[in-house]
Design a protein around this motif. Structure first.
Motif, mmCIF file in Angstrom:
data_model
loop_
_atom_site.group_PDB
_atom_site.id
_atom_site.type_symbol
_atom_site.label_atom_id
_atom_site.label_comp_id
_atom_site.label_asym_id
_atom_site.label_seq_id
_atom_site.Cartn_x
_atom_site.Cartn_y
_atom_site.Cartn_z
ATOM 1 N N LEU B 5 9.331 -18.182 44.160
ATOM 2 C CA LEU B 5 8.656 -17.865 43.163
ATOM 3 C C LEU B 5 8.777 -16.046 43.144
ATOM 4 O O LEU B 5 7.275 -15.441 42.716
ATOM 5 N N LYS B 6 9.144 -15.314 44.318
ATOM 6 C CA LYS B 6 9.027 -14.035 43.757
ATOM 7 C C LYS B 6 9.854 -12.806 42.706
ATOM 8 O O LYS B 6 11.152 -13.304 42.938
ATOM 9 N N ILE B 7 8.840 -11.841 42.198
ATOM 10 C CA ILE B 7 10.075 -11.212 40.937
ATOM 11 C C ILE B 7 9.838 -10.250 41.423
ATOM 12 O O ILE B 7 8.531 -9.634 41.695
ATOM 13 N N GLN B 10 11.390 -6.830 35.885
ATOM 14 C CA GLN B 10 11.520 -8.099 33.975
ATOM 15 C C GLN B 10 12.707 -9.261 34.812
ATOM 16 O O GLN B 10 13.371 -8.879 34.518
ATOM 17 N N VAL B 11 12.210 -10.256 33.901
ATOM 18 C CA VAL B 11 12.476 -10.741 33.816
ATOM 19 C C VAL B 11 14.269 -11.547 32.903
ATOM 20 O O VAL B 11 15.031 -11.002 33.449
ATOM 21 N N LYS B 12 13.797 -11.019 31.194
ATOM 22 C CA LYS B 12 14.768 -10.582 30.585
ATOM 23 C C LYS B 12 14.420 -9.355 29.525
ATOM 24 O O LYS B 12 13.308 -8.572 29.615
ATOM 25 N N TYR B 14 15.296 -7.681 26.505
ATOM 26 C CA TYR B 14 15.839 -7.220 24.866
ATOM 27 C C TYR B 14 15.811 -5.936 24.046
ATOM 28 O O TYR B 14 14.609 -5.256 24.126
ATOM 29 N N PHE B 95 15.750 -16.960 39.528
ATOM 30 C CA PHE B 95 15.535 -18.433 40.352
ATOM 31 C C PHE B 95 17.045 -18.944 40.958
ATOM 32 O O PHE B 95 16.919 -20.184 41.649
ATOM 33 N N THR B 384 17.071 -24.541 38.045
ATOM 34 C CA THR B 384 16.199 -22.851 38.496
ATOM 35 C C THR B 384 16.349 -22.495 37.076
ATOM 36 O O THR B 384 15.725 -21.607 37.358
ATOM 37 N N GLU B 385 17.205 -22.558 36.086
ATOM 38 C CA GLU B 385 17.133 -21.312 35.653
ATOM 39 C C GLU B 385 16.914 -22.330 33.911
ATOM 40 O O GLU B 385 15.898 -20.865 32.760
ATOM 41 N N GLY B 386 15.803 -23.000 34.431
ATOM 42 C CA GLY B 386 15.958 -23.702 32.894
ATOM 43 C C GLY B 386 16.029 -24.071 31.210
ATOM 44 O O GLY B 386 16.099 -24.495 30.628
ATOM 45 N N ILE B 387 17.409 -23.460 31.328
ATOM 46 C CA ILE B 387 18.509 -23.658 29.936
ATOM 47 C C ILE B 387 19.450 -24.537 30.439
ATOM 48 O O ILE B 387 20.497 -24.596 31.472
#
Lengths: 461, 461
Positions: B5-7, B10-12, B14, B95, B384-387
């Motif tokens: 779980l390393k990032i 930022q993921v998103k 906007y 992810f 993995t990505e939740g969508i």
């Protein structure tokens, strides 16, 4: 031409990911009079860590029993997962305001932009995380509308946990596709009451043809957890730990309002077991408790299952099968089985102990609304704001519209903030009934409620 | 414990609402060789404004025929509506990358966070706006997967227009709840081919039991528009105007990538009629055309309906009933009726003229993928990505995963950007088939394709 498309600022406020809360807020720490403790049904004494250990994960029990720590750190893995779908937007409902012609400013915190379709993911990922950290094999749970079950399925898939979901039968039948979403995430789904547990068989025998309730499904899931080594039960609402996790909603809402310089006057949330409402209002109630600010806080429940407005504040079982600890809460009685109301997520007989105590102390108020009126509000919201809301969330929309119309009469430009907990994409059977004019309301009689309240356990508290 | 779980950022991403594009980008302006013009099927000559006036709104015809203006202002009312759900996020798929173990950096532009469940709203609101501005009473259209129909229903409700939707029969049956969403927004929905139009009755007679196609539904909707005073037909894909409106996707994507300092190497989009792909890639193709930058651009189509990879670049009818103008495009022939593939939005026999010309000029490449492989990719992405992705979008996911795995072999850290056009909440019948192991693939034979291509109109072009 519609001539009302004037907006005077940004519609959506997103926090940055690095502004995500790093700790959950535990409102109990600021309550002088704490919520009443859970009681061991065998001894009648407050439950201990050891009492709960066969049912719940260790770390979650600590959170459940912790009345003192105001801020509890969110583990980094959970914060990382949150970044998939959080921060969620705070939206100014310009288009709804204009349709109503109200001077009120309406804001909503939208928690539906994730595949569970609701805020439930906030606690599901936390509970799955602690289960995995404890080395467990899997988790069991119940689900009503299916949002919690979906959220837990997603979270379990993420951490590689087995996930067994007992789904209230009425929802299982009304929402066949919910089951497929959960299966896509690798979960198994059983309609409740089922014939796979002792309590399920008993309830089916006592109430043939019953469409089930959250209370029944909880009993089954708890039984399944304690009978399988390496499994624990997790719950999506009511419990203190869930409200703790859901405080992320309120913390973000407060931060976003501060960012745009808005002070909320009225905060509105729908209330089933209290997870969304409790999470949304916690930081605001905290300010009230500490004497820093005042807010009018309104819980909205379905007229078909009115625990706050027509229930009794007393110790009761959390589940129909009476296998769980006793909780002091506003309750209709654990034997109360609401009609097949479509807002599956609001069909719980009781209410969070924290919210019950806050309500009893007069720190918030409550109202109940009827289903057809709720769907009228849902349709107006969909057509103006573009989001098809979940029936549960639409209870808060109904109350918001009513309050905004009061502002229109009085000329008050109140800042109203409500929780839009989720989307209604899996609720189209209910929308179809409404579109076809075949939706009915159901309000329990005083006798219905008195009958189930007469069966409350005899406990001092 | 999952230890990945390393990032590192930022993921998103906007954009702010004030960074929303103020003009659409018209890629035709930068094309030296323009897309071939639509032809009037009666005269064989390029269509004129007057030819199209009975079918389309005036302002949209201007946009359709405008090969020269690079930037066309987005009217303020449309930009206001866009703010309901735009800017959409550009998401780093940390992810998914970790699950694949690829050195590639994967980004996706997520267009599913609105009730239509897809990017279709970007053009629907524009078309509804111009229809209302022209004083029309209503609009007619076709829909495949139902996303376009939902988007147009939402847009029509917003501007108070009547909305009549012809829905491809296979989708109508597989997605009963789509109909209810459209009805909730006040639209009427008819399964196509229907018995309510001349062309519908003709197609039903010729192909008894047909499950329909976008080509059939277009013919019915056009007929309905021209027969009712005050109505016009609107289309969700293929046309130049639609790609123009959808350029908002690409413009935002480019702005977000610039903001985070990332240069895309490979851009991937699913391709049905080309609305999403064309919108996503337009600004990038523009840079290629102007010699400012180079990008590898990949169109992904279903193996069951492979217009780019197995079709012919020729003039053809846009619809099965042959009532529309002729377009030069990669086509399988307007009489090609694909099998009941679940990606309803990709079942079109042809392809946008703009994209066809760009493909013919070698400015992009194309591949086709089989359905079961697509759903395997969809499931991995969901977990993995939740969508939960739409089947259409999952074609792009499949190709992205394949390209990311090639990077794993080669050790290349490519920046891959793909369009996640929508969510799969209304596609659970297809997911159920996949979950139950009952999904099949279908690849048309060379004879199937040759048969429909033999019926191409005889036109120089």
């Amino acid at each position: 031409m519609r001539n009302s498309l004037k907006i005077d600022g940004q519609v959506k406020t997103y926090l940055h990911e690095d502004e995500l809360p790093k700790a959950w807020y535990n409102v109990r720490a600021d309550m002088k009079k704490k919520p009443a403790p859970l009681l061991n049904p065998g001894t009648g004494k407050p439950v201990t860590f050891e009492d709960l250990q066969p049912v719940f994960c260790d770390e979650l029990i600590k959170q459940e029993l912790d009345n003192d720590t105001a801020y509890i750190e969110i583990p980094e893995d959970i914060r990382t997962f949150y970044k998939m779908y959080r921060p969620s937007p705070l939206v100014r409902a310009y288009f709804l305001e204009q349709a109503l012609g109200t001077p009120a400013h309406i804001y909503y915190k939208f928690e539906g932009n994730n595949t569970s379709g609701s805020h439930k993911l906030n606690s599901a990922i936390a509970q799955a995380y602690y289960a995995k950290k404890q080395g467990l094999k899997g988790v069991t749970t119940e689900t009503g509308a299916g949002q919690w079950g979906t959220a837990l399925s997603m979270s379990s898939a993420f951490f590689g946990l087995d996930c067994q979901v007992y789904m209230v039968k009425v929802s299982y039948e009304q929402k066949p596709f919910r089951r497929e979403v959960m299966r896509t995430y690798g979960a198994s789904v059983t309609p409740s009451p089922s014939m796979t547990t002792d309590i399920g068989r008993k309830i089916n025998a006592e109430f043939p043809g019953t469409t089930g309730s959250l209370g029944c499904a909880i009993s089954e899931a708890v039984e399944a957890a304690v009978k399988q080594p390496g499994y624990r039960y997790v719950l999506g609402s009511v419990l203190n730990q869930v409200l703790l996790h859901q405080s992320v909603i309120g913390l973000e809402t407060k931060a976003a309002l501060d960012k745009i310089g808005v002070k909320a006057d009225l905060i509105i949330g729908c209330a089933g077991g209290g997870s969304n409402l409790g999470g949304l209002v916690s930081p605001f109630i905290g300010e009230k408790l500490r004497g820093e600010a005042d807010y009018d806080i309104l819980a909205v429940e379905p007229a078909s299952c009115p625990s706050f407005t027509r229930g009794k504040y007393a110790y009761d079982f959390c589940d129909t099968g009476k296998v769980c600890p006793l909780a002091k809460m506003y309750t209709l009685g654990s034997s109360f089985i609401p009609s097949a109301n479509h807002a599956g997520g609001l069909r719980y007989h009781g209410m969070s102990s924290i919210l019950s105590e806050l309500y009893d102390q007069g720190l918030m108020r409550a109202t109940s609304v009827e289903q057809t009126k709720v769907f009228e509000a849902a349709k107006l919201f969909a057509q103006t704001e573009g989001i098809l809301p979940a029936p549960e969330s639409s209870h808060a929309i109904r109350a918001t519209i009513d309050e905004a119309l009061k502002c229109k009469e009085s000329g008050q430009a109140k800042n109203i903030v409500f929780g839009l907990t989720g989307t209604g994409y899996f609720d189209m059977v209910a929308y179809q009934k409404f579109n076809d004019g075949e939706m009915s309301d159901y309000i329990p009689t005083d006798e219905d409620i008195a009958k189930s309240l007469a069966q409350l356990p005899k406990v001092e508290g």
